[in-house]
Design a protein around this motif. Structure first.
Motif, PDB file in Angstrom:
ATOM      1  N   ALA A   6      15.040 -15.222 -13.866  1.00 28.61           N
ATOM      2  CA  ALA A   6      15.679 -15.449 -15.148  1.00 28.61           C
ATOM      3  C   ALA A   6      16.136 -14.263 -15.603  1.00 28.61           C
ATOM      4  O   ALA A   6      16.875 -13.865 -16.536  1.00 28.61           O
ATOM      5  N   SER A   7      15.537 -13.000 -15.108  1.00 30.94           N
ATOM      6  CA  SER A   7      15.851 -11.607 -15.564  1.00 30.94           C
ATOM      7  C   SER A   7      15.724 -10.533 -14.338  1.00 30.94           C
ATOM      8  O   SER A   7      14.868 -10.956 -13.181  1.00 30.94           O
ATOM      9  N   VAL A   8      16.186  -9.625 -14.709  1.00 32.80           N
ATOM     10  CA  VAL A   8      16.216  -8.339 -13.459  1.00 32.80           C
ATOM     11  C   VAL A   8      15.414  -7.180 -14.188  1.00 32.80           C
ATOM     12  O   VAL A   8      15.848  -6.749 -15.268  1.00 32.80           O
ATOM     13  N   ARG A   9      14.293  -6.668 -13.646  1.00 30.98           N
ATOM     14  CA  ARG A   9      13.911  -5.228 -14.206  1.00 30.98           C
ATOM     15  C   ARG A   9      14.447  -4.085 -13.438  1.00 30.98           C
ATOM     16  O   ARG A   9      15.068  -4.066 -12.206  1.00 30.98           O
ATOM     17  N   ALA A  10      14.617  -3.103 -14.208  1.00 27.67           N
ATOM     18  CA  ALA A  10      15.414  -2.054 -13.854  1.00 27.67           C
ATOM     19  C   ALA A  10      14.923  -0.719 -14.614  1.00 27.67           C
ATOM     20  O   ALA A  10      14.299  -0.689 -15.736  1.00 27.67           O
ATOM     21  N   ALA A  11      14.812   0.496 -13.999  1.00 24.35           N
ATOM     22  CA  ALA A  11      14.326   1.675 -14.434  1.00 24.35           C
ATOM     23  C   ALA A  11      15.671   2.381 -15.042  1.00 24.35           C
ATOM     24  O   ALA A  11      16.548   2.631 -14.176  1.00 24.35           O
ATOM     25  N   VAL A  12      15.531   2.427 -16.546  1.00 27.81           N
ATOM     26  CA  VAL A  12      16.815   2.909 -17.451  1.00 27.81           C
ATOM     27  C   VAL A  12      16.331   4.234 -17.799  1.00 27.81           C
ATOM     28  O   VAL A  12      15.421   4.506 -18.384  1.00 27.81           O
ATOM     29  N   LEU A  13      17.210   5.343 -17.807  1.00 27.32           N
ATOM     30  CA  LEU A  13      17.226   6.621 -18.242  1.00 27.32           C
ATOM     31  C   LEU A  13      18.063   6.586 -19.799  1.00 27.32           C
ATOM     32  O   LEU A  13      19.381   6.017 -19.701  1.00 27.32           O
ATOM     33  N   ASP A 345       7.924   1.046 -11.329  1.00 30.52           N
ATOM     34  CA  ASP A 345       7.299   1.513 -12.049  1.00 30.52           C
ATOM     35  C   ASP A 345       6.799   2.875 -11.887  1.00 30.52           C
ATOM     36  O   ASP A 345       6.265   3.440 -12.951  1.00 30.52           O
ATOM     37  N   GLN A 346       7.121   3.539 -10.862  1.00 30.62           N
ATOM     38  CA  GLN A 346       6.672   4.898 -10.611  1.00 30.62           C
ATOM     39  C   GLN A 346       7.874   5.671 -10.270  1.00 30.62           C
ATOM     40  O   GLN A 346       8.002   6.968  -9.793  1.00 30.62           O
ATOM     41  N   VAL A 368      12.622   4.727  -3.436  1.00 27.59           N
ATOM     42  CA  VAL A 368      11.731   3.637  -4.235  1.00 27.59           C
ATOM     43  C   VAL A 368      12.141   2.426  -3.878  1.00 27.59           C
ATOM     44  O   VAL A 368      13.159   1.977  -3.323  1.00 27.59           O
ATOM     45  N   GLU A 369      11.159   1.701  -3.875  1.00 29.28           N
ATOM     46  CA  GLU A 369      11.176   0.130  -3.323  1.00 29.28           C
ATOM     47  C   GLU A 369      10.841  -0.793  -4.487  1.00 29.28           C
ATOM     48  O   GLU A 369       9.585  -0.846  -5.101  1.00 29.28           O
ATOM     49  N   PRO A 370      11.925  -1.215  -5.159  1.00 31.70           N
ATOM     50  CA  PRO A 370      11.647  -2.139  -6.387  1.00 31.70           C
ATOM     51  C   PRO A 370      10.690  -3.212  -6.035  1.00 31.70           C
ATOM     52  O   PRO A 370      10.021  -3.807  -6.937  1.00 31.70           O
ATOM     53  N   GLY A 371      10.345  -3.937  -5.085  1.00 33.47           N
ATOM     54  CA  GLY A 371       9.571  -4.877  -4.696  1.00 33.47           C
ATOM     55  C   GLY A 371       8.377  -4.495  -4.467  1.00 33.47           C
ATOM     56  O   GLY A 371       7.272  -5.331  -4.135  1.00 33.47           O
TER      57      GLY A 371
END
Length: 373
Positions: A6-13, A345-346, A368-371
């Motif tokens: 339903a949604s996608v997580r991302a690291a946002v500056l 998250d890191q 970075v490995e998002p999974g």
């Protein structure tokens, strides 16, 4: 695509040194685009500079999803895009960092890495997340890929840690091999043992170099050790030895056929390159100096020696293809240069690790490995 996403997580500056996880809707695809589920995204020095807010003003944008060197599997693809890229859901691909315009004179003449589209050029990790469909960076679970992007299929058996360095390996092949027309039996000198320097040295060795010499500082001992494990003939600690004297000794006074200056910021290696190259030799400059002049630069010596000097910015399609094949073959070796891996998250810790802010980390490649949990 699975309906459960339903949604996608991302690291946002959202500002300099201000980064957090946000959720974005899964984009709807048309016939000409695709979604890539990111397996790994490598970090480079530009990611650190961008995080600190020190990119040139024309490249600074917020909010932005960082990450421009990503590898993943095709999650969904439009029918025309599937035919154009010759991919299907589940295929693993390396995605190049820019989406060229394919209309300017540089693109149509094969120099798309120098695309002259200006503000219309799409460059992953540098596009505002406010621009739909938002997923324009590799520090995310999914990345949107539009028409015009460049994808390279790669084996699912290739190690992720090696694929995180795909951009560096592709660049090294071009900078250490293609651009200077490096030939078997020649002597190569690489000034700087970072990801790109190591990749350049590897490319020279695979091209049949007689000898490859690489330099670094005392603080780069861990990088020089990897270079030696990869087969570099001579690793020079420039804090303890004069690189020009070493090259003169190793070559019996003939000096290096090709010198690649791969040191970021430091200016001394540029003058060392001029002194260490042979007459009629080639120098490739890839180390950016933040716009600073080179103290003591005397161009007369370039003229007297008849040296060819080449400025280089990026890899190209051919070098990416060969990088994929090299990683498939020598992935276990290349993996040695990817020293740290983090989850989504890191990301901030990953950036600080690459920047050298974590005591004792001795980082070379960081990914970075998002999974990853």
């Amino acid at each position: 695509m699975n309906d459960q996403a339903a949604s996608v997580r991302a690291a946002v500056l959202t500002a300099a040194e201000t980064l957090g996880i946000q959720a974005f809707p899964v984009p709807r695809l048309g016939e000409d685009d695709a979604l890539i589920r990111v397996e790994v995204c490598g970090l480079g020095g530009s990611d650190v500079t961008q995080y600190l807010g020190k990119l040139r003003p024309s490249s600074t944008v917020y909010p932005v999803i960082l990450g421009h060197v990503f590898v993943g599997t095709v999650e969904a693809v439009g029918p025309r895009a599937a035919r154009r890229w010759r991919v299907a859901p589940g295929d693993r691909v390396v995605t190049e960092a820019i989406v060229p315009c394919w209309a300017c004179s540089l693109c149509v003449s094969g120099h798309y890495s120098l695309c002259d589209a200006g503000e219309d050029l799409l460059r992953y990790g540098l596009i505002s997340a406010d621009r739909e469909p938002s997923l324009w960076g590799g520090f995310a679970e999914l990345v949107y890929v539009p028409r015009g992007a460049l994808l390279h299929k790669v084996s699912p058996a290739a190690p992720l840690d090696a694929l995180a360095l795909a951009n560096s390996i592709a660049s090294g092949i071009r900078w250490g091999g293609d651009l200077p027309a490096f030939k078997a039996g020649e002597v190569g000198l690489v000034l700087g043992p970072g990801q790109r320097g190591l990749a350049t040295a590897l490319a020279m060795m695979r091209a049949g170099a007689d000898k490859v010499i690489i330099t670094g500082r005392s603080s780069d001992a861990h990088k020089l050790e990897v270079a030696k494990r990869w087969g570099v003939d001579v690793a020079v600690d420039v804090d303890a030895e004069d690189v020009v004297d070493v090259v003169r000794h190793v070559t019996g006074g003939a000096m290096a056929d090709v010198v690649v200056e791969a040191s970021a910021v430091a200016t001394q290696p540029v003058t060392d390159a001029i002194k260490a190259v042979r007459k009629d030799g080639r120098i490739v400059l890839i180390g950016l100096k933040r716009g600073e002049p080179i103290p003591g630069l005397v161009t007369d010596e370039l003229i007297y020696k008849g040296v060819t000097v080449i400025g280089a910015m990026a890899a190209n399609y051919s070098s990416f293809e060969r990088a994929c094949r090299l990683i498939e073959r020598d992935g276990d070796l290349i993996t040695q240069a990817n020293t740290h891996t983090f989850g989504l998250d890191q990301v901030e810790r990953a950036i600080h690790t690459l920047a050298g802010d974590v005591p004792g980390a001795d980082a070379i490649g960081v990914s970075v490995e998002p999974g990853r949990a």
